[in-house]
Design a protein around this motif. Structure first.
Motif, PDB file in Angstrom:
ATOM      1  N   HIS A  48       1.500   4.105  -3.059  1.00 17.47           N
ATOM      2  CA  HIS A  48       1.365   5.551  -2.827  1.00 17.47           C
ATOM      3  C   HIS A  48       2.622   6.284  -3.297  1.00 17.47           C
ATOM      4  CE1 HIS A  48      -2.480   5.829  -0.796  1.00 17.47           C
ATOM      5  NE2 HIS A  48      -2.147   4.810  -0.013  1.00 17.47           N
ATOM      6  N   ILE A  49       3.778   5.707  -3.031  1.00 16.40           N
ATOM      7  CA  ILE A  49       5.037   6.327  -3.454  1.00 16.40           C
ATOM      8  C   ILE A  49       5.105   6.375  -4.979  1.00 16.40           C
ATOM      9  CG2 ILE A  49       7.564   6.072  -3.475  1.00 16.40           C
ATOM     10  CD1 ILE A  49       6.321   7.064  -0.784  1.00 16.40           C
ATOM     11  N   ILE A  50       4.725   5.296  -5.640  1.00 16.67           N
ATOM     12  CA  ILE A  50       4.735   5.267  -7.107  1.00 16.67           C
ATOM     13  C   ILE A  50       3.801   6.334  -7.665  1.00 16.67           C
ATOM     14  CG2 ILE A  50       4.126   3.891  -9.143  1.00 16.67           C
ATOM     15  CD1 ILE A  50       5.068   1.414  -7.454  1.00 16.67           C
ATOM     16  N   ALA A  51       2.622   6.486  -7.084  1.00 16.17           N
ATOM     17  CA  ALA A  51       1.677   7.521  -7.534  1.00 16.17           C
ATOM     18  C   ALA A  51       2.258   8.914  -7.319  1.00 16.17           C
ATOM     19  CB  ALA A  51       0.342   7.380  -6.807  1.00 16.17           C
ATOM     20  N   ASP A  52       2.900   9.125  -6.167  1.00 12.93           N
ATOM     21  CA  ASP A  52       3.522  10.414  -5.886  1.00 12.93           C
ATOM     22  C   ASP A  52       4.660  10.692  -6.869  1.00 12.93           C
ATOM     23  OD1 ASP A  52       3.844  12.792  -4.161  1.00 12.93           O
ATOM     24  OD2 ASP A  52       5.769  11.862  -3.687  1.00 12.93           O
ATOM     25  N   TRP A  53       5.475   9.681  -7.132  1.00 12.04           N
ATOM     26  CA  TRP A  53       6.556   9.832  -8.110  1.00 12.04           C
ATOM     27  C   TRP A  53       5.980  10.221  -9.463  1.00 12.04           C
ATOM     28  CZ3 TRP A  53      10.620   5.326  -7.559  1.00 12.04           C
ATOM     29  CH2 TRP A  53      11.345   5.505  -6.374  1.00 12.04           C
ATOM     30  N   ASN A  54       4.903   9.572  -9.860  1.00  8.99           N
ATOM     31  CA  ASN A  54       4.285   9.878 -11.147  1.00  8.99           C
ATOM     32  C   ASN A  54       3.877  11.351 -11.214  1.00  8.99           C
ATOM     33  OD1 ASN A  54       3.323   9.059 -13.756  1.00  8.99           O
ATOM     34  ND2 ASN A  54       1.250   9.232 -12.921  1.00  8.99           N
ATOM     35  N   ASN A  55       3.323  11.859 -10.128  1.00  7.18           N
ATOM     36  CA  ASN A  55       2.936  13.275 -10.068  1.00  7.18           C
ATOM     37  C   ASN A  55       4.140  14.211 -10.166  1.00  7.18           C
ATOM     38  OD1 ASN A  55       0.219  12.649  -9.803  1.00  7.18           O
ATOM     39  ND2 ASN A  55       0.303  12.670  -7.570  1.00  7.18           N
ATOM     40  N   HIS A  56       5.314  13.718  -9.755  1.00  6.69           N
ATOM     41  CA  HIS A  56       6.540  14.512  -9.808  1.00  6.69           C
ATOM     42  C   HIS A  56       7.421  14.135 -10.998  1.00  6.69           C
ATOM     43  CE1 HIS A  56       5.319  15.256  -5.603  1.00  6.69           C
ATOM     44  NE2 HIS A  56       5.884  16.436  -5.830  1.00  6.69           N
ATOM     45  N   ARG A  57       6.833  13.424 -11.968  1.00  2.00           N
ATOM     46  CA  ARG A  57       7.518  13.040 -13.207  1.00  2.00           C
ATOM     47  C   ARG A  57       8.759  12.179 -12.959  1.00  2.00           C
ATOM     48  NH1 ARG A  57       5.332  14.488 -17.417  1.00  2.00           N
ATOM     49  NH2 ARG A  57       7.180  14.494 -18.741  1.00  2.00           N
TER      50      ARG A  57
ATOM     51  N   ILE B 242       0.848  -1.202   0.000  1.00  4.63           N
ATOM     52  CA  ILE B 242       0.000   0.000   0.000  1.00  4.63           C
ATOM     53  C   ILE B 242       0.881   1.249   0.000  1.00  4.63           C
ATOM     54  CG2 ILE B 242      -1.689   1.322   1.333  1.00  4.63           C
ATOM     55  CD1 ILE B 242      -2.855  -1.430   2.224  1.00  4.63           C
ATOM     56  N   LEU B 243       1.875   1.275   0.872  1.00  2.75           N
ATOM     57  CA  LEU B 243       2.801   2.397   0.911  1.00  2.75           C
ATOM     58  C   LEU B 243       3.553   2.539  -0.414  1.00  2.75           C
ATOM     59  CD1 LEU B 243       4.334   4.684   2.324  1.00  2.75           C
ATOM     60  CD2 LEU B 243       5.887   2.920   3.237  1.00  2.75           C
ATOM     61  N   LEU B 244       4.057   1.424  -0.939  1.00  2.00           N
ATOM     62  CA  LEU B 244       4.817   1.477  -2.186  1.00  2.00           C
ATOM     63  C   LEU B 244       3.966   1.995  -3.340  1.00  2.00           C
ATOM     64  CD1 LEU B 244       6.930  -1.787  -1.882  1.00  2.00           C
ATOM     65  CD2 LEU B 244       7.661   0.565  -1.456  1.00  2.00           C
TER      66      LEU B 244
END
Length: 87
Positions: free
Chosen positions: A61-70, A57-59
Motif C-alpha cells: 500500500h505504501i509503494i502504491a501511495d508513493w507511486n501516486n506521489h511520484r 500488505i502494508l508495504l
C-alpha cells in the motif's frame, strides 16, 4: 546513490525496540537523492526474540501511495540492532 543527511540520521538512530524492524526507502522522481523512508515494525512484534516479519500488505500500500506521489521505491532495509542478543 545519495542519501539526505536527515534520512541517514533517521535510519541510523532507529529505536532499539522492537529489536528488529524494516522498511522502505524512496526518492522523488525528480531527484537522484534518497529522501523518503517508511518504517515498518512488521506483522508481529517480537519482544523476546530477534525476528522481523514484514507486513507485506502494508508495504505494498505504501509503494502504491508513493507511486501516486511520484516517489520511486529505491530499496528495502532490515535492522539488526546491537543489544537484545541481536548482533
Amino acid at each position: 546513490m545519495k542519501l539526505t543527511k536527515t534520512l541517514y540520521q533517521l535510519l541510523y538512530n532507529l529505536p532499539s525496540a522492537p529489536p528488529e524492524i524494516g522498511g522502505l526507502i524512496g526518492q522523488s522522481r525528480k531527484s537522484d537523492t534518497i529522501d523518503t523512508a517508511f518504517i515498518d515494525e512488521g506483522k508481529f512484534v517480537y519482544q523476546d526474540i530477534c525476528q522481523y516479519t514484514p507486513d507485506e500488505i502494508l508495504l505494498n500500500h505504501i509503494i502504491a501511495d508513493w507511486n501516486n506521489h511520484r516517489i520511486a521505491l529505491s530499496g528495502i532495509f532490515h535492522t539488526h540492532k546491537v543489544g537484545n542478543g541481536c548482533q
